[in-house]
Structure formats: C-alpha cells, structure tokens
Design a protein around this motif. Structure first.
Motif, PDB file in Angstrom:
ATOM      1  N   LYS A 257      55.195  11.514  27.931  1.00  0.00           N
ATOM      2  CA  LYS A 257      55.536  12.436  29.017  1.00  0.00           C
ATOM      3  C   LYS A 257      54.527  12.389  30.145  1.00  0.00           C
ATOM      4  O   LYS A 257      53.328  12.291  29.903  1.00  0.00           O
TER       5      LYS A 257
ATOM      6  N   GLU B 217      58.996  16.242  35.636  1.00  0.00           N
ATOM      7  CA  GLU B 217      58.641  15.947  34.253  1.00  0.00           C
ATOM      8  C   GLU B 217      59.435  14.711  33.871  1.00  0.00           C
ATOM      9  O   GLU B 217      60.661  14.700  33.969  1.00  0.00           O
TER      10      GLU B 217
ATOM     11  N   GLU C  18      63.997  10.283  30.665  1.00  0.00           N
ATOM     12  CA  GLU C  18      64.615  11.593  30.818  1.00  0.00           C
ATOM     13  C   GLU C  18      63.782  12.300  31.872  1.00  0.00           C
ATOM     14  O   GLU C  18      62.543  12.318  31.783  1.00  0.00           O
TER      15      GLU C  18
ATOM     16  N   VAL D 199      63.223  15.793  34.341  1.00  0.00           N
ATOM     17  CA  VAL D 199      63.531  17.180  34.693  1.00  0.00           C
ATOM     18  C   VAL D 199      63.217  17.323  36.181  1.00  0.00           C
ATOM     19  O   VAL D 199      62.086  17.091  36.612  1.00  0.00           O
TER      20      VAL D 199
ATOM     21  N   GLU E  28      72.130  18.239  32.256  1.00  0.00           N
ATOM     22  CA  GLU E  28      72.233  19.698  32.426  1.00  0.00           C
ATOM     23  C   GLU E  28      71.918  20.045  33.870  1.00  0.00           C
ATOM     24  O   GLU E  28      70.972  19.499  34.437  1.00  0.00           O
TER      25      GLU E  28
ATOM     26  N   ARG F 256      68.263  18.477  34.236  1.00  0.00           N
ATOM     27  CA  ARG F 256      67.830  17.427  33.328  1.00  0.00           C
ATOM     28  C   ARG F 256      68.768  16.245  33.477  1.00  0.00           C
ATOM     29  O   ARG F 256      69.990  16.403  33.466  1.00  0.00           O
TER      30      ARG F 256
END
Length: 183
Positions: free
Chosen positions: A13, A20, A37, A39, A62, A119
């Motif tokens: 991360k 993020e 992934e 955010v 999302e 997300r």
C-alpha cells in the motif's frame, strides 16, 4: 513469486492524503500489466491527460466518478468537465460496475465530485510504468506541504503523462474555505 494470490486487504500500500493505492500485481510478479486497487478521495481530479505509449483500464468497484475518455473538439482552458467530442460524447457520471478503457493518445480524466471515497480497480500496460509513477507521486504528496506543481509536471513527463488540464485535489473540508491544491 509467492504473492500470486492476493486476498482482500493485502498488497503493498501507498497511502497519502490524495490517494490510497494497493499494488495487486505487476513487475514483481512478472506481469506485463500493472494492477492496482485505488481509493479516490472526495475532491480528487486527475486532470485531463494522455499517454503516448500506455493503455489503461478503470473499473469502479464502489462509488461514483465523472469520467472522460475521448478527444474533444477543442482542448479548452483549465477544466475538462465541459468538453465534447465531434460525435457528441460528453463527460459521464458512472457508478459501481462501470468501466473505462483508454488506448494510447486518448485524452482521459476522472474526478470524484462526491463526498465519499470511491474504490476502483486500475490496470495499466506496460508494467511497471505506473508502479514507479505511483511511488513517486506518493512521495511528493506525503511532504505535508503545498504540492509543487512544477515538480509534479517534471515527474509526470518522465512517466509518459502528457497533462492537458491541471490535477486538482480539494477535499470537501477545504473547498468551503477556498483552499485547493493544483498540481
């Protein structure tokens, strides 16, 4: 290559005030495609840009983003939200399950105009171009100071990012006070 299966919450991360990013697959796994992934916080706008070599794929898991992926009739000003293509394409507000594929040389952008984080799954070819990009931009964002727009521009030019309109990040708490970070 023991990290070929990545469970929820796993992966390397990079966390800053502006993003993020969780690395899911890339150069370390021998992949030609980098998969992350991401955010996207409220108030984040990538600014319109294009890549001469890279192609990208975004899938919203999302939340909701404003998306652009076309050549406008005219690349105007500092804002891409009003752009329109020759065929009448305009910026789209897209929710979970929506995707955007971006071939090389295609202007594109996304913005989180909501007050909730979004997300998404993000893939980029070739690997590791965006892996190094995310590492370097995380370092710039993490200084805690106002972001140096010239430093961001120099960094982006090294990673095949041809910026058309500015990247912006103004969290909702700062929007009411008029504070914004352009880079």
């Amino acid at each position: 290559m023991g990290d070929l299966i990545v469970l929820p919450g796993q992966g390397r991360k990079l966390v800053t005030k502006a993003q993020e990013v969780t690395f899911k697959a890339g150069e370390a796994q021998g992949s030609d495609v980098s998969i992350f992934e991401v955010v996207v916080p409220p108030g984040f706008d990538t600014g319109a840009h294009f890549h001469e070599q890279s192609q990208e794929f975004f899938y919203i898991l999302e939340g909701e983003l404003e998306l652009l992926a076309f050549e406008p009739t005219e690349r105007t000003g500092d804002d891409w939200l009003g752009w329109e293509s020759v065929d009448g394409e305009r910026v789209v507000r897209a929710g979970a399950g929506s995707s955007m594929f971006v071939p090389p040389d295609t202007p594109h952008a996304f913005r989180n105009a909501t007050d909730e984080p979004v997300r998404m799954l993000f893939q980029c070819y070739p690997s590791p171009e965006h892996e190094h990009y995310f590492e370097e931009i995380a370092e710039i964002w993490s200084t805690g100071r106002a972001v140096d727009a010239e430093a961001v521009q120099r960094m982006r030019s090294r990673y095949d990012v041809k910026q058309i309109t500015p990247m912006r990040f103004a969290p909702p708490s700062e929007q009411s006070s008029g504070a914004a970070v352009d880079s």
